[in-house]
Design a protein around this motif. Structure first.
Motif, PDB file in Angstrom:
ATOM      1  N   LEU A  61      25.123  -8.671  31.398  1.00 25.43           N
ATOM      2  CA  LEU A  61      25.754  -8.292  32.556  1.00 25.43           C
ATOM      3  C   LEU A  61      24.895  -7.036  33.329  1.00 25.43           C
ATOM      4  CD1 LEU A  61      28.746  -8.005  31.307  1.00 25.43           C
ATOM      5  CD2 LEU A  61      28.363  -9.511  32.309  1.00 25.43           C
ATOM      6  N   VAL A  62      23.850  -5.971  32.738  1.00 26.19           N
ATOM      7  CA  VAL A  62      23.231  -4.895  33.305  1.00 26.19           C
ATOM      8  C   VAL A  62      23.327  -5.338  34.572  1.00 26.19           C
ATOM      9  CG1 VAL A  62      21.601  -4.136  33.098  1.00 26.19           C
ATOM     10  CG2 VAL A  62      22.981  -3.755  31.147  1.00 26.19           C
ATOM     11  N   PRO A  63      22.656  -6.294  35.005  1.00 25.66           N
ATOM     12  CA  PRO A  63      21.652  -6.226  36.567  1.00 25.66           C
ATOM     13  C   PRO A  63      22.437  -6.187  37.180  1.00 25.66           C
ATOM     14  CG  PRO A  63      20.733  -7.958  35.223  1.00 25.66           C
ATOM     15  CD  PRO A  63      22.391  -7.489  34.602  1.00 25.66           C
ATOM     16  N   VAL A  64      24.233  -7.007  37.268  1.00 27.61           N
ATOM     17  CA  VAL A  64      25.159  -6.199  38.234  1.00 27.61           C
ATOM     18  C   VAL A  64      25.763  -5.443  37.822  1.00 27.61           C
ATOM     19  CG1 VAL A  64      27.463  -7.936  38.724  1.00 27.61           C
ATOM     20  CG2 VAL A  64      26.127  -9.408  37.725  1.00 27.61           C
ATOM     21  N   TRP A  66      24.057  -2.230  37.654  1.00 27.46           N
ATOM     22  CA  TRP A  66      22.970  -2.266  38.491  1.00 27.46           C
ATOM     23  C   TRP A  66      22.904  -2.026  40.155  1.00 27.46           C
ATOM     24  CZ3 TRP A  66      18.919  -3.450  41.551  1.00 27.46           C
ATOM     25  CH2 TRP A  66      18.374  -2.274  41.699  1.00 27.46           C
ATOM     26  N   MET A  67      23.746  -3.537  40.460  1.00 28.47           N
ATOM     27  CA  MET A  67      23.522  -3.496  41.548  1.00 28.47           C
ATOM     28  C   MET A  67      24.498  -2.588  42.526  1.00 28.47           C
ATOM     29  SD  MET A  67      22.598  -7.004  42.663  1.00 28.47           S
ATOM     30  CE  MET A  67      24.084  -8.320  42.441  1.00 28.47           C
ATOM     31  N   GLY A  83      19.051   4.586  36.482  1.00 29.82           N
ATOM     32  CA  GLY A  83      19.849   3.940  37.280  1.00 29.82           C
ATOM     33  C   GLY A  83      21.066   3.500  37.413  1.00 29.82           C
ATOM     34  N   PHE A  84      21.231   4.063  35.996  1.00 26.53           N
ATOM     35  CA  PHE A  84      22.956   2.730  35.843  1.00 26.53           C
ATOM     36  C   PHE A  84      24.171   3.892  35.722  1.00 26.53           C
ATOM     37  CE2 PHE A  84      19.018   1.031  33.020  1.00 26.53           C
ATOM     38  CZ  PHE A  84      19.558  -0.776  34.023  1.00 26.53           C
ATOM     39  N   ILE A 284      20.789  -4.014  51.388  1.00 28.85           N
ATOM     40  CA  ILE A 284      20.693  -5.618  51.378  1.00 28.85           C
ATOM     41  C   ILE A 284      21.934  -5.723  49.660  1.00 28.85           C
ATOM     42  CG2 ILE A 284      19.095  -7.316  50.602  1.00 28.85           C
ATOM     43  CD1 ILE A 284      17.033  -5.960  51.403  1.00 28.85           C
ATOM     44  N   ILE A 285      21.258  -4.639  49.047  1.00 31.81           N
ATOM     45  CA  ILE A 285      22.172  -4.482  47.896  1.00 31.81           C
ATOM     46  C   ILE A 285      23.339  -4.961  47.737  1.00 31.81           C
ATOM     47  CG2 ILE A 285      22.914  -4.281  45.483  1.00 31.81           C
ATOM     48  CD1 ILE A 285      19.708  -2.556  45.199  1.00 31.81           C
ATOM     49  N   SER A 288      24.027  -8.024  49.078  1.00 29.81           N
ATOM     50  CA  SER A 288      24.229  -9.320  48.122  1.00 29.81           C
ATOM     51  C   SER A 288      25.863  -9.165  47.632  1.00 29.81           C
ATOM     52  CB  SER A 288      23.142  -9.318  47.517  1.00 29.81           C
ATOM     53  OG  SER A 288      22.311  -8.958  47.481  1.00 29.81           O
TER      54      SER A 288
ATOM     55  N   VAL B 156      20.533 -15.302  45.460  1.00 31.86           N
ATOM     56  CA  VAL B 156      21.359 -13.133  45.003  1.00 31.86           C
ATOM     57  C   VAL B 156      20.690 -13.479  44.166  1.00 31.86           C
ATOM     58  CG1 VAL B 156      22.953 -12.279  45.378  1.00 31.86           C
ATOM     59  CG2 VAL B 156      22.626 -13.639  46.975  1.00 31.86           C
ATOM     60  N   MET B 160      18.103  -9.744  43.720  1.00 33.87           N
ATOM     61  CA  MET B 160      18.387  -8.844  42.130  1.00 33.87           C
ATOM     62  C   MET B 160      17.125  -8.417  41.165  1.00 33.87           C
ATOM     63  SD  MET B 160      21.220  -8.849  39.578  1.00 33.87           S
ATOM     64  CE  MET B 160      20.477 -10.013  38.930  1.00 33.87           C
ATOM     65  N   PHE B 163      14.104  -6.389  42.857  1.00 33.45           N
ATOM     66  CA  PHE B 163      14.924  -4.902  42.956  1.00 33.45           C
ATOM     67  C   PHE B 163      14.111  -4.270  41.494  1.00 33.45           C
ATOM     68  CE2 PHE B 163      18.394  -6.415  46.639  1.00 33.45           C
ATOM     69  CZ  PHE B 163      17.583  -6.403  47.018  1.00 33.45           C
ATOM     70  N   LEU B 164      14.317  -5.209  40.664  1.00 37.82           N
ATOM     71  CA  LEU B 164      14.496  -4.573  39.050  1.00 37.82           C
ATOM     72  C   LEU B 164      12.801  -4.273  38.662  1.00 37.82           C
ATOM     73  CD1 LEU B 164      17.258  -6.410  37.582  1.00 37.82           C
ATOM     74  CD2 LEU B 164      17.416  -3.921  37.835  1.00 37.82           C
ATOM     75  N   PRO B 171      15.206   0.527  38.210  1.00 34.28           N
ATOM     76  CA  PRO B 171      15.629   1.305  36.785  1.00 34.28           C
ATOM     77  C   PRO B 171      14.931   1.133  35.565  1.00 34.28           C
ATOM     78  CG  PRO B 171      16.933   0.007  36.663  1.00 34.28           C
ATOM     79  CD  PRO B 171      16.417  -0.282  38.164  1.00 34.28           C
TER      80      PRO B 171
END
Lengths: 317, 328
Positions: A61-64, A66-67, A83-84, A284-285, A288, B156, B160, B163-164, B171
């Motif tokens: 879940l964290v990547p989503v 973070w977006m 970042g979070f 872009i984020i 997305s 997508v 993502m 980026f990470l 981050p």
């Protein structure tokens, strides 16, 4: 005949529902049956399990998350702030403007294109695969086994491999760079046909079809007024799967569509990204996120259906 | 009517012969079977025709094209009828087979498959077995969380993760040792494997979970009464029953990995050293689009055909080994 249609369960109700039917019926029964007390695991085991599962859920879940946070920040803030969590001010509107300018105003159009391709391919694909699945399940015709065998083999074929010859073919007949180049290849789903035939076999009682025939109904009328209703749960699953596969396809639009106004959202974002290179912006984020939003909403809303569909797909294993 | 028992499709002819006077007229006595066959074909036709157009014809064209080369005639490659097709026999295959770039790409995807698929399937199995056990009661939330990445388009998801992986955006870099580079030549495959694992673990988990839920619970209760622990039930009863589902998931993953395209294409934006021939599928695309020599439909089709053959052989090999192991 109408009374028959409204109560198919009475006619079909077998003593023990088979695997597929059980899956469709028990779809809301999420939680475990409580174990007899003597089988109850210890408290420590339960706590450790929970911690491990939460850890793995964070990975997914964290990547989503973070977006979502990053879509509200400026580019320098991405690395300079924590970042979070959200930054001091909200830059969502700036990022939207930037997205619009980098896409030359095409971004909303890309989302609409994706919706158009996915919806048309899914509607047409659901209809033809259900019809074929029903024919395979309920009619005896020469060549039936061959059709089934070839389509099943198609399920294991690396589909991207077809994209190159398909492009050559569509180029020859002048269909490349039209919406049909997206819709026609996307609407053919061997999995959909397979699911349709498995489901028709178990949930359309042959007696019902016979009764309707004796009443003088034509085959087409039997299918469109009766069978389609019985097959509705399977059809929603097929629709969803074709929709998602079309939305997520990257190589097909990359080869077929050169006109930016025809691009689906995935290809459009790829275009911006390849122009901007590694200097990636929150715009872009944001794009997305907006590009996957319709899919996530659909997945959440139709949860019970795709789960049942996946389960039916597992039967073939 | 005396005969009220329903007649199945197969019986129509038989009934017509035995008791012709009792068959309703709209069954078209004697022609029933033919009528059924025609109707069946009519229902199947739209799908069968589209399938032929989208699956069969391209395969045949690819096979045919792979024996032809494109020779420039006057104008440029895409200068409007500037090329002519010429039969070249097995030249395209020879060119692809002797091309070191093709085998390097193949080596990369096979190496990638060899460590990514076991990790992904292992994690999916582990999660499915845990969610199916008595260790956890409310599973709905976890199941959804694990599956969510599948709803995100691969392209997508790849953006993502890029980026990470990028310093200045990610981050994570403030917590990582200096000099960490997710795009380094010996790391990039692992970086991509993480993307695929992230996307498809939940999907495979759901398939396994569905297969597990089909097992009757009495089986576990009986094993419990015989003194089996939860771990023993998972490894001795559930895992063997999951065998066919796992086999299918691995086969589909092998087929999917051979055609790896979107992720490396995006990664090559951030890591230009990867070039446009990093995987065989990228090589096929580049040669179709004339970005790579030899270019044109012929060489690109030859690459596609070779890849399909290799994918088929690998999948068949895996299935064979699995069956051997299963029998012993």
């Amino acid at each position: 005949m109408t009374t028959l249609v409204s109560t198919p369960a009475e006619l079909s109700a077998p003593a023990r529902p088979n695997f597929v039917q059980r899956l469709f019926q028990n779809r809301d029964n999420d939680d475990q049956v409580p174990p007899p007390r003597s089988f109850e695991p210890t408290m420590t085991a339960k706590v450790i399990t929970r911690i491990v599962l939460i850890g793995i859920a964070i990975y997914f879940l964290v990547p989503v998350f973070w977006m979502i946070i990053s879509a509200t920040k400026t580019d320098p803030q991405l690395a300079s702030t924590f970042g979070f969590w959200f930054g001091p001010e909200n830059h969502l509107a700036d990022n939207w403007n930037e997205l619009m300018s980098w896409s030359r105003g095409n971004f909303p159009r890309w989302v609409l294109n994706s919706l158009l391709y996915s919806t048309s391919a899914a509607l047409l694909g659901t209809l033809i695969s259900t019809m074929c699945g029903y024919a395979i399940a309920k009619y005896d015709f020469p060549g039936k086994k061959v059709v089934l065998g070839v389509v099943m083999a198609g399920m294991l074929l690396p589909s991207a491999l077809l994209t190159i010859p398909l492009y050559a073919l569509f180029l020859q007949v002048g269909l490349a760079n039209t919406i049909w180049a997206m819709i026609i290849p996307s609407m053919v789903s061997p999995f959909g046909m397979f699911l349709g035939s498995v489901y028709a076999q178990t949930s359309v009682p042959t007696e019902l079809i016979e009764a309707a025939r004796i009443d003088g109904a034509s085959e087409a009328r039997i299918f469109f007024t009766m069978v389609l209703r019985l097959l509705a749960p399977a059809m929603v699953t097929i629709f969803l799967f074709i929709f998602v596969a079309t939305w997520n396809n990257f190589m097909l639009p990359l080869m077929m569509l050169s006109d930016p106004s025809l691009h689906p959202v995935t290809l459009g974002l790829y275009g911006i990204m390849s122009i901007r290179g590694i200097a990636i912006r929150p715009a872009i984020i944001l794009g997305s996120l907006l590009g996957v939003l319709p899919l996530i909403i659909m997945f959440l809303a139709l949860q019970k259906y795709w789960r049942a569909g996946l389960a039916a797909g597992a039967v073939k294993g | 009517m005396a005969n009220t028992t329903p007649i199945t499709v197969d019986q129509i002819d038989e009934v017509a012969v035995v008791e012709p006077q009792q068959v309703p007229q709209n069954l078209r006595r004697g022609q029933g079977k033919r009528h059924v066959a025609i109707t069946g074909w009519l229902f199947a036709l739209p799908f069968v025709l589209s399938f032929a157009l989208v699956f069969i014809v391209p395969i045949l064209t690819a096979l045919r094209n792979s024996f032809y080369g494109q020779v420039a005639q006057g104008g440029g490659l895409f200068g409007g009828g500037g090329t002519i097709n010429q039969f070249v026999g097995l030249d395209n295959f020879r060119a692809a087979i002797t091309d070191v770039r093709f085998w390097r790409g193949m080596g990369r995807v096979i190496g990638y498959a060899a460590f990514q698929i076991p990790i992904m399937i292992g994690l999916a199995l582990f999660l499915a077995l845990i969610l199916d056990s008595y260790l956890i009661k409310r599973v709905g939330g976890f199941r959804l969380a694990f599956f969510l990445p599948y709803a995100i388009p691969g392209i997508v998801a790849a953006m993502m993760w890029i980026f990470l992986y990028s310093p200045g955006v990610s981050p994570f870099f403030r917590y990582l040792p200096a000099g960490t580079d997710f795009f380094a030549p010996n790391v990039v495959l692992a970086s991509m494997a993480n993307m695929t694992t992230w996307t498809f673990t939940g999907y495979n988990m759901l398939i396994f979970l569905a297969a597990l839920q089909a097992i009757p619970h009495d089986l576990y209760e009986a094993a419990r009464l015989d003194g089996a622990t939860g771990f023993q039930i998972a490894t001795r009863i559930k895992l063997p029953i999951l065998g066919p589902a796992v086999l299918l998931a691995v086969l589909l993953s092998i087929v999917g990995t051979i055609q790896l395209f979107g992720e490396p294409t995006l990664m090559s934006i951030a890591a230009p050293w990867m070039g446009n021939d990093y995987t065989p599928m990228m090589m096929g695309y580049a040669s179709m689009m004339g970005q790579l020599t030899p270019s044109g439909t012929g060489p690109a089709s030859a690459i596609s055909v070779l890849m399909a053959l290799i994918a088929g052989v690998l999948a068949a090999l895996y299935a064979l080994v699995q069956r051997k192991v299963g029998n012993n």
